[in-house]
Enzyme design. Structure first.
Site, short mmCIF file in Angstrom:
data_model
loop_
_atom_site.label_atom_id
_atom_site.label_comp_id
_atom_site.label_asym_id
_atom_site.label_seq_id
_atom_site.Cartn_x
_atom_site.Cartn_y
_atom_site.Cartn_z
N LYS A 77 -11.15 -9.82 20.04
CA LYS A 77 -11.62 -10.52 21.25
C LYS A 77 -11.38 -9.63 22.48
O LYS A 77 -12.29 -9.46 23.31
CB LYS A 77 -10.85 -11.84 21.38
CG LYS A 77 -11.18 -12.64 22.62
CD LYS A 77 -10.55 -14.03 22.49
CE LYS A 77 -10.54 -14.75 23.83
NZ LYS A 77 -9.24 -14.68 24.50
N GLY A 121 -7.35 -11.66 17.91
CA GLY A 121 -7.04 -11.47 19.34
C GLY A 121 -7.41 -10.06 19.78
O GLY A 121 -7.96 -9.86 20.87
N VAL A 137 1.21 -6.30 10.99
CA VAL A 137 0.24 -6.97 11.87
C VAL A 137 0.57 -8.44 12.13
O VAL A 137 -0.15 -9.10 12.87
CB VAL A 137 -1.23 -6.83 11.36
CG1 VAL A 137 -1.64 -5.38 11.32
CG2 VAL A 137 -1.43 -7.51 10.02
N TYR A 147 -12.73 -18.77 16.14
CA TYR A 147 -12.94 -17.71 17.15
C TYR A 147 -14.43 -17.45 17.35
O TYR A 147 -14.88 -17.20 18.46
CB TYR A 147 -12.21 -16.42 16.74
CG TYR A 147 -10.84 -16.31 17.37
CD1 TYR A 147 -9.82 -17.20 17.01
CD2 TYR A 147 -10.55 -15.34 18.32
CE1 TYR A 147 -8.56 -17.12 17.59
CE2 TYR A 147 -9.30 -15.25 18.91
CZ TYR A 147 -8.31 -16.14 18.53
OH TYR A 147 -7.07 -16.05 19.12
N GLY A 183 0.84 -1.20 0.00
CA GLY A 183 0.00 0.00 0.00
C GLY A 183 0.87 1.24 0.00
O GLY A 183 2.09 1.16 -0.10
N TYR A 186 -1.16 -17.82 -1.26
CA TYR A 186 -2.26 -16.87 -1.04
C TYR A 186 -3.54 -17.63 -0.70
O TYR A 186 -4.20 -17.36 0.31
CB TYR A 186 -2.45 -16.03 -2.30
CG TYR A 186 -3.53 -14.98 -2.23
CD1 TYR A 186 -3.43 -13.89 -1.35
CD2 TYR A 186 -4.65 -15.05 -3.06
CE1 TYR A 186 -4.41 -12.91 -1.32
CE2 TYR A 186 -5.63 -14.07 -3.03
CZ TYR A 186 -5.51 -13.00 -2.16
OH TYR A 186 -6.49 -12.03 -2.12
N LYS A 192 2.26 -15.45 6.30
CA LYS A 192 2.28 -14.96 7.68
C LYS A 192 1.13 -13.99 7.97
O LYS A 192 0.53 -14.03 9.04
CB LYS A 192 3.63 -14.28 7.98
CG LYS A 192 4.75 -15.30 8.21
CD LYS A 192 6.10 -14.65 8.37
CE LYS A 192 6.29 -14.04 9.74
NZ LYS A 192 7.66 -13.50 9.91
N SER A 234 -2.94 -7.84 3.46
CA SER A 234 -2.39 -8.99 2.73
C SER A 234 -2.01 -8.54 1.33
O SER A 234 -2.78 -7.80 0.70
CB SER A 234 -3.44 -10.11 2.57
OG SER A 234 -2.92 -11.12 1.72
P1 NAD Z 1 -3.45 -3.96 -1.57
O1 NAD Z 1 -2.14 -4.63 -1.77
O2 NAD Z 1 -3.71 -2.70 -2.30
O3 NAD Z 1 -3.70 -3.71 -0.03
C1 NAD Z 1 -3.23 -4.56 0.98
C2 NAD Z 1 -2.69 -3.69 2.11
O4 NAD Z 1 -2.23 -4.55 3.17
C3 NAD Z 1 -1.49 -2.85 1.69
O5 NAD Z 1 -1.68 -1.51 2.08
C4 NAD Z 1 -0.31 -3.49 2.41
O6 NAD Z 1 0.73 -2.58 2.69
C5 NAD Z 1 -0.99 -4.04 3.67
N1 NAD Z 1 -0.27 -5.14 4.31
C6 NAD Z 1 0.14 -6.30 3.76
N2 NAD Z 1 0.76 -7.06 4.68
C7 NAD Z 1 0.71 -6.37 5.85
C8 NAD Z 1 1.15 -6.63 7.17
N3 NAD Z 1 1.79 -7.78 7.50
N4 NAD Z 1 0.91 -5.71 8.15
C9 NAD Z 1 0.25 -4.56 7.85
N5 NAD Z 1 -0.17 -4.24 6.61
C10 NAD Z 1 0.05 -5.14 5.62
O7 NAD Z 1 -4.56 -5.05 -1.92
P2 NAD Z 1 -6.15 -4.89 -2.05
O8 NAD Z 1 -6.52 -5.21 -3.42
O9 NAD Z 1 -6.59 -3.61 -1.46
O10 NAD Z 1 -6.63 -6.10 -1.12
C11 NAD Z 1 -7.05 -5.86 0.22
C12 NAD Z 1 -7.59 -7.12 0.83
O11 NAD Z 1 -8.70 -7.59 0.06
C13 NAD Z 1 -6.57 -8.27 0.87
O12 NAD Z 1 -6.71 -8.98 2.07
C14 NAD Z 1 -6.97 -9.13 -0.30
O13 NAD Z 1 -6.62 -10.48 -0.10
C15 NAD Z 1 -8.47 -8.93 -0.35
N6 NAD Z 1 -8.99 -9.14 -1.71
C16 NAD Z 1 -8.83 -8.21 -2.69
C17 NAD Z 1 -9.32 -8.46 -3.97
C18 NAD Z 1 -9.22 -7.47 -5.09
O14 NAD Z 1 -9.69 -7.74 -6.19
N7 NAD Z 1 -8.66 -6.30 -4.89
C19 NAD Z 1 -9.96 -9.68 -4.24
C20 NAD Z 1 -10.07 -10.61 -3.22
C21 NAD Z 1 -9.60 -10.33 -1.95
#
Ligand code: NAD
Ligand code: UDP
Length: 313
Positions: free
Chosen positions: A107, A104, A59, A161, A38, A147, A93, A77
């Site tokens: 909760k 957590g 996180v 949970y 991000g 993933y 992770k 993620s």
């Molecule tokens: P993105 O990469 O733009 O955003 C993910 C954010 O998570 C980023 O800002 C990144 O820096 C942050 N991040 C990753 N690991 C981290 C960590 N360990 N600690 C703190 N921050 C962390 O992706 P997105 O498209 O906005 O996706 C967001 C969520 O939605 C994800 O969980 C993804 O799996 C889910 N998702 C998105 C899509 C899609 O089409 N965009 C589809 C299915 C699921």
């Protein structure tokens, strides 16, 4: 007193839109993000507001936040195939340790918890469209497994949970989403095609392009997630647009909408690339009274405009 929402991954594509919506709805928003995929640019417009706080934090490490939190939304993620193939272990992770920490926190604060899961839990599906009770077809040791399995684990621990600690949990199975604030270079089909088309560079279709996806515009997606958050539903819910289209057709539409001179070229299909993907949204329609409204061409035009305004071509 305003209710507080903590969003992990709030500086990402989906997360930043959610932060924006929740502030507009009257919440105090705490965004926790490591910025691995991000960017501060995504939340720049929110940083000056009094209802927004940013904490740079990974996180997968313990999340410590003082004060009341009413909702925890776990969106952290890597999400683009290019990103999770680059960060396989960090992806595993954040789906495992990160989800455990976020649960957590929920909760400890007696907060409602919402997990951003994915259509990838269905893998390369053997039925189409995919309803929530389909168990999926995932190669756990393939490159995409990092993933898919991290999200499948995340769903499992979320429901553990819910059952064990009686936390009010929600699981959004998000299907392909697109729109403004996607990273230009994040490698996903729509940003790739738009940016290639805007530069008159070859539009890279992987395989023969016959594989399908169902693309949902960001405003529809965020609306669906908000409805799920405020609902009484605890089982996983598909949120996506059921209009299925081949990747090659999307490439042609983008070429036309951008009036591009680009050629469409064919490159190798990534390993385990799902051949079909389309949400069955019967459950979301009946339980959330939600369905997407923005047709693909309209959403693409808005996205193209946004990339034109922000790109440094
Ligand atoms: P993105 O990469 O733009 O955003 C993910 C954010 O998570 C980023 O800002 C990144 O820096 C942050 N991040 C990753 N690991 C981290 C960590 N360990 N600690 C703190 N921050 C962390 O992706 P997105 O498209 O906005 O996706 C967001 C969520 O939605 C994800 O969980 C993804 O799996 C889910 N998702 C998105 C899509 C899609 O089409 N965009 C589809 C299915 C699921
Ligand atoms: N794709 C493509 N060209 C690109 C990027 C992606 O043909 O430049 C294909 C990819 O192989 C997949 C589909 O487009 O079949 C959607 O890919 P994306 O990365 O957007 O998301 P996925 O659904 O695979 O997670």
């Amino acid at each position: 007193m305003k209710k507080s929402v903590l969003i992990t991954g709030g500086a990402g594509f989906l997360g930043s839109h959610l932060c924006n919506l929740l502030i507009k709805k009257g919440y105090f928003v705490i965004c926790v993000d490591s910025l691995i995929t991000g960017s501060i640019g995504n939340i720049q417009r929110l940083l000056k507001g009094k209802d927004f706080r940013f904490i740079k934090h990974d996180v997968t490490k313990y999340i410590k936040v003082k004060g009341e939190i009413h909702y925890v939304l776990h969106f952290a993620s890597p999400a683009s195939p290019m990103d999770y193939l680059k960060y396989p272990i960090k992806t595993l992770k954040v789906g495992s340790l990160g989800t455990h920490n976020a649960l957590g926190l929920a909760k400890a604060k007696k907060a409602v918890f919402l997990l951003a899961s994915t259509s990838e839990v269905y893998g390369d599906p053997l039925i189409n469209p995919q309803p929530e009770d389909y168990w999926g077809n995932v190669n756990c040791v393939g490159p995409r497994g990092v993933y898919d399995e991290s999200k499948r684990f995340a769903e499992a621990i979320t429901l553990a949970y819910y059952r064990t600690h009686k936390i009010d949990t929600k699981i959004a199975r998000i299907f392909n989403t697109y729109g403004p604030f996607m990273r230009k270079e994040d490698g996903r089909a729509i940003p790739n095609f738009i940016n290639q088309a805007l530069m008159d560079k070859p539009i890279t279709v992987y395989g023969a392009g016959g594989q399908t996806r169902s693309f949902c515009f960001i405003s529809d997606m965020i609306g669906g997630i908000y409805k799920l958050l405020r609902s009484r539903v605890n089982s996983p819910v598909n949120i996506g647009n059921p209009d299925e289209i081949s990747v090659l057709k999307v490439a042609h539409i983008i070429k036309k909408l951008t009036e591009s001179k680009s050629k469409i070229v064919f490159e190798e299909l990534p390993v385990n690339d799902p051949q079909v993907r389309r949400p069955d949204i019967t459950f979301a329609k009946s339980k959330l009274k939600w369905q997407p409204k923005v047709p693909l061409k309209k959403g693409l035009l808005k996205t193209i405009q946004w990339f034109k305004n922000t790109s440094v071509i």
